[in-house]
Design a protein around this motif. Structure first.
Motif, PDB file in Angstrom:
ATOM      1  N   PRO A 253       2.258  -1.517 -10.202  1.00  0.00           N
ATOM      2  CA  PRO A 253       1.741  -0.840  -9.546  1.00  0.00           C
ATOM      3  C   PRO A 253       1.941  -0.527  -7.756  1.00  0.00           C
ATOM      4  N   ASN A 254       2.586   0.110  -6.842  1.00  0.00           N
ATOM      5  CA  ASN A 254       2.136  -0.277  -5.714  1.00  0.00           C
ATOM      6  C   ASN A 254       3.091   0.969  -4.723  1.00  0.00           C
ATOM      7  N   GLY A 255       2.779   1.847  -5.496  1.00  0.00           N
ATOM      8  CA  GLY A 255       3.468   3.701  -5.201  1.00  0.00           C
ATOM      9  C   GLY A 255       2.198   4.488  -4.271  1.00  0.00           C
ATOM     10  N   GLY A 256       3.361   5.165  -3.783  1.00  0.00           N
ATOM     11  CA  GLY A 256       2.309   5.990  -3.034  1.00  0.00           C
ATOM     12  C   GLY A 256       2.065   7.281  -4.180  1.00  0.00           C
ATOM     13  N   HIS A 257       1.192   8.345  -3.686  1.00  0.00           N
ATOM     14  CA  HIS A 257      -0.554   9.055  -4.778  1.00  0.00           C
ATOM     15  C   HIS A 257      -0.202  10.754  -4.061  1.00  0.00           C
TER      16      HIS A 257
END
Length: 380
Positions: A253-257
């Motif tokens: 996981p390394n995405g935006g929120h």
């Protein structure tokens, strides 16, 4: 009527006839000629449940022969705690039919001991601004503090009460759970008693979580509170609520929120129109091989369905679907679209059973964005 019932100032009354709650503002004499355990036994049934539990967890000898101070919870406090457990069970879909016998003895044992302190702890010994830190049996940190009530409009002129607090493993008073006394400084042959108010809930704030650990689990289930209907649109960002391994699994996981705080990254979607839910304005992305997201769905009719995946990205890959961990479609191939917000459809078919089910979207060899899944019934 037993001999050693508590005598009260002004007039002598039997506590078992009226209940000690009638004497909140009366000061008892300092001593009764029986043990703490026997005194409670003589109170005309006011403490039958408490004494039953004390016997079961083998605290009888402690309250008969050892020098201890007992902050006494009343039977009503125990009944309220049981009701709270059953409320939590019903809220999570279990039967609300638990009784005293449903709770493990280890729970009763650990929590009952929070009300017992070794030695004599009088009200006068707790007259400090911050009270006094106390250690219950099993070494749990508590706090005792004397406070004055108001009387006839005069601040602090009323009867003194004790605040007995479970510190909840925190040094900050805002985190403590407080119980107030109804009567204080009742001296028995082996210790002291301070009677807690009936409105105190047994276990402070720990009972429900210890008795029914499921109540502490993260919320699980449909994100919108109800299953997503099929045929129809499943917005990718509306995956189920729950922890990793239950509602989703992202390996890197390394995405935006933007929409959700969890590992499946969410971002504004250029094709978002809000259709069927706020999640329609967002897509999930930053996927890798082996990732999956789960949805609670309500399939109105069993049969074969056309599946359109709205995807974007620079790489290819494969996606397939599981219903209740059973694969229901072949691999759906994904082609690169030339941009992370350049959307096109990827198509497949799935054989779906009727009813409420858990659907997983499984991602293989793919680095892509997924906006939604569109299900259309294929008529024979």
């Amino acid at each position: 009527m037993k001999k050693y019932l508590i005598l009260l100032a002004v007039t002598a009354c039997f506590a078992c006839e009226k209940g000690m709650q009638d004497y909140r503002n009366a000061k008892p004499v300092s001593e009764v000629k029986v043990s703490t355990y026997d005194f409670l036994k003589q109170q005309g049934g006011l403490y039958d449940t408490l004494l039953l539990l004390i016997d079961r967890v083998k605290l009888t000898d402690t309250l008969k022969n050892q020098q201890v101070t007992f902050f006494v919870p009343q039977d009503n406090s125990i009944s309220t705690a049981i009701r709270n457990v059953n409320f939590s069970r019903e809220r999570l879909g279990d039967k609300g039919n638990w009784t005293l016998d449903s709770i493990p003895l280890t729970v009763w044992d650990s929590l009952l001991r929070r009300y017992i302190v070794r030695g004599l702890v009088t009200a006068d010994s707790l007259r400090y601004a911050d009270g006094s830190d106390l250690e219950s049996l099993y070494g749990h940190e508590m706090n005792g503090k004397t406070a004055s009530t108001n009387a006839s409009g005069a601040v602090g002129a009323g009867t003194a009460v004790l605040q007995y607090s479970d510190k909840n493993d925190s040094r900050f008073t805002k985190d403590w759970s407080v119980a107030l006394t109804q009567n204080v400084d009742i001296k028995s042959t082996n210790g002291l008693m301070h009677i807690l108010e009936t409105r105190h809930v047994f276990g402070f704030t720990s009972f429900v979580g210890k008795a029914y650990p499921r109540s502490l689990e993260p919320a699980q289930g449909p994100y919108l509170g109800y299953p997503i209907e099929i045929p129809g649109i499943v917005n990718a960002a509306d995956y189920d609520e729950g922890p990793k391994g239950v509602a989703y699994n992202y390996r890197n996981p390394n995405g935006g929120h933007t929409y959700r705080p969890d590992d499946p990254g969410t971002e504004n979607c250029s094709q978002g129109d809000g259709a069927t839910s706020p999640g329609g304005n967002y897509n999930i992305g930053w996927t890798s091989d082996g990732d999956w997201v789960r949805y609670t769905v309500d399939i109105k009719e069993a049969g074969k369905y056309k599946v359109e995946l709205r995807i974007a990205g620079n790489g290819g890959g494969l996606i397939y679907l599981l219903i209740d961990e059973v694969r229901v479609c072949e691999d759906i191939p994904i082609q690169g679209t030339g941009g992370w917000q350049t959307w096109q459809g990827a198509f497949g078919t799935a054989d779906l059973p009727a009813g409420k089910h858990l659907m997983k979207v499984m991602i293989k060899k793919a680095n892509l964005n997924l906006h939604r899944l569109i299900f259309t019934k294929i008529n024979p």
